[in-house]
Design an enzyme around this catalytic site. Sequence first.
Site, PDB file in Angstrom:
ATOM      1  N   SER A 175     -22.324  41.209  49.994  1.00 36.16           N
ATOM      2  CA  SER A 175     -22.645  40.410  48.726  1.00 36.16           C
ATOM      3  C   SER A 175     -23.037  39.020  49.172  1.00 36.16           C
ATOM      4  O   SER A 175     -21.993  38.224  49.448  1.00 36.16           O
ATOM      5  CB  SER A 175     -21.240  40.419  47.637  1.00 36.16           C
ATOM      6  N   HIS A 216     -17.291  42.148  53.100  1.00 37.17           N
ATOM      7  CA  HIS A 216     -16.084  42.249  52.184  1.00 37.17           C
ATOM      8  C   HIS A 216     -15.446  43.317  52.048  1.00 37.17           C
ATOM      9  O   HIS A 216     -15.215  44.147  50.799  1.00 37.17           O
ATOM     10  CB  HIS A 216     -16.640  41.970  50.824  1.00 37.17           C
ATOM     11  N   GLU A 269     -12.349  43.539  51.667  1.00 34.26           N
ATOM     12  CA  GLU A 269     -11.095  43.032  50.894  1.00 34.26           C
ATOM     13  C   GLU A 269     -11.570  43.478  49.453  1.00 34.26           C
ATOM     14  O   GLU A 269     -10.560  43.544  48.599  1.00 34.26           O
ATOM     15  CB  GLU A 269     -10.905  41.819  50.980  1.00 34.26           C
ATOM     16  N   CYS A 296     -17.108  36.138  55.054  1.00 33.58           N
ATOM     17  CA  CYS A 296     -18.536  35.854  54.219  1.00 33.58           C
ATOM     18  C   CYS A 296     -18.886  34.381  54.640  1.00 33.58           C
ATOM     19  O   CYS A 296     -19.047  34.043  55.820  1.00 33.58           O
ATOM     20  CB  CYS A 296     -18.371  35.984  52.689  1.00 33.58           C
ATOM     21  N   ARG A 306     -21.795  39.728  35.938  1.00 32.03           N
ATOM     22  CA  ARG A 306     -21.901  38.101  35.749  1.00 32.03           C
ATOM     23  C   ARG A 306     -23.386  37.405  36.125  1.00 32.03           C
ATOM     24  O   ARG A 306     -23.623  36.573  35.507  1.00 32.03           O
ATOM     25  CB  ARG A 306     -20.969  37.501  37.012  1.00 32.03           C
ATOM     26  N   LYS A 330     -30.709  39.008  46.981  1.00 32.90           N
ATOM     27  CA  LYS A 330     -29.434  39.165  47.366  1.00 32.90           C
ATOM     28  C   LYS A 330     -29.227  40.529  47.943  1.00 32.90           C
ATOM     29  O   LYS A 330     -29.530  41.433  47.572  1.00 32.90           O
ATOM     30  CB  LYS A 330     -28.537  38.938  46.277  1.00 32.90           C
TER      31      LYS A 330
END
Length: 301
Positions: A192, A235, A237, A142, A249, A163
């Site tokens: 993300s 991502h 992971e 990222c 969030r 986003k």
Amino acid sequence: MPIRIADNLPARRTLEAEGVIVMSETEAARQDIRPLRVALLNLMPDKITTETQIARLLGATPLQIELELVRISDHVSKNTSAGHITSFYRPWEDVRAEKFDGLIITGAPVEQIGFEDVTYWDEMRRILDWSLHNVHRTLTLCWGAMAALHHFHGVPKHPLAEKATGVFSHVNRAPAHPLMRGLPDRFDVPVSRWSELRAADIPAGSGLAVLADSPETGLCLIDDPAHNTVHMLNHLEYDTFTLAGEYARDEGRSLPLNYFPGNDPAAAPSNTWRGHGHLLFGNWINESYQTTPFDREKIGR
């Protein structure tokens, strides 16, 4: 083979509960094996979650891994306790004289500001230069990937109006590449980020090769053989519920697409990328093992 991490690291309990084999330093010493030494430069605020995600993938590979947790020397984490940082992390300045078979650099929540405005940018640049002589292979994630590509190749990042978040199908552009071995022609990857890199900005003659991208979200995996580095802008992971946590969030401002069934946040998501993450990290570890010098002190020579 297991992954070797500190006996009281919180990730240990999580991984053991999942069936990942984790070994103590005493058990590791009994095996007549040269482990792969991998440093994790963790730039994320919630360090425990990130270190667990990375350790899970490294621990599933068939080699003994010795994971060293590293932090920026002069940056104070606001979302992880000082006790955890002191107990388990070493500042980069303390490890800079050492050699590593692998280095993983995570993302960081700073992609909406310029590289030069990041408070630890100067140290980040020193770490990237250090990796060329003290690390056999590097994997950036990222913002870490954006930073490395900007530092080494001058590739700019571009802000996004909204986003980019969700799970998107990616095209395997290099199925014969060692890192992509076993990955299908199309595979899901969590995304993300608030910025993007563009293929048109890749400098001619740089040797950079696009390994995977998405029609919706653009570049994902870029090979950088001149620097023994692979850059992943997304991502693999991530845990099953990581994007759900980010959505909560952010107070529901950016719905992760193709993640919740029917794009309904009340529905439980399914993990469609887990196997792809294990393959990618397993391939990276295998290539590192096959090519790293047996004498670690010869790394970078």
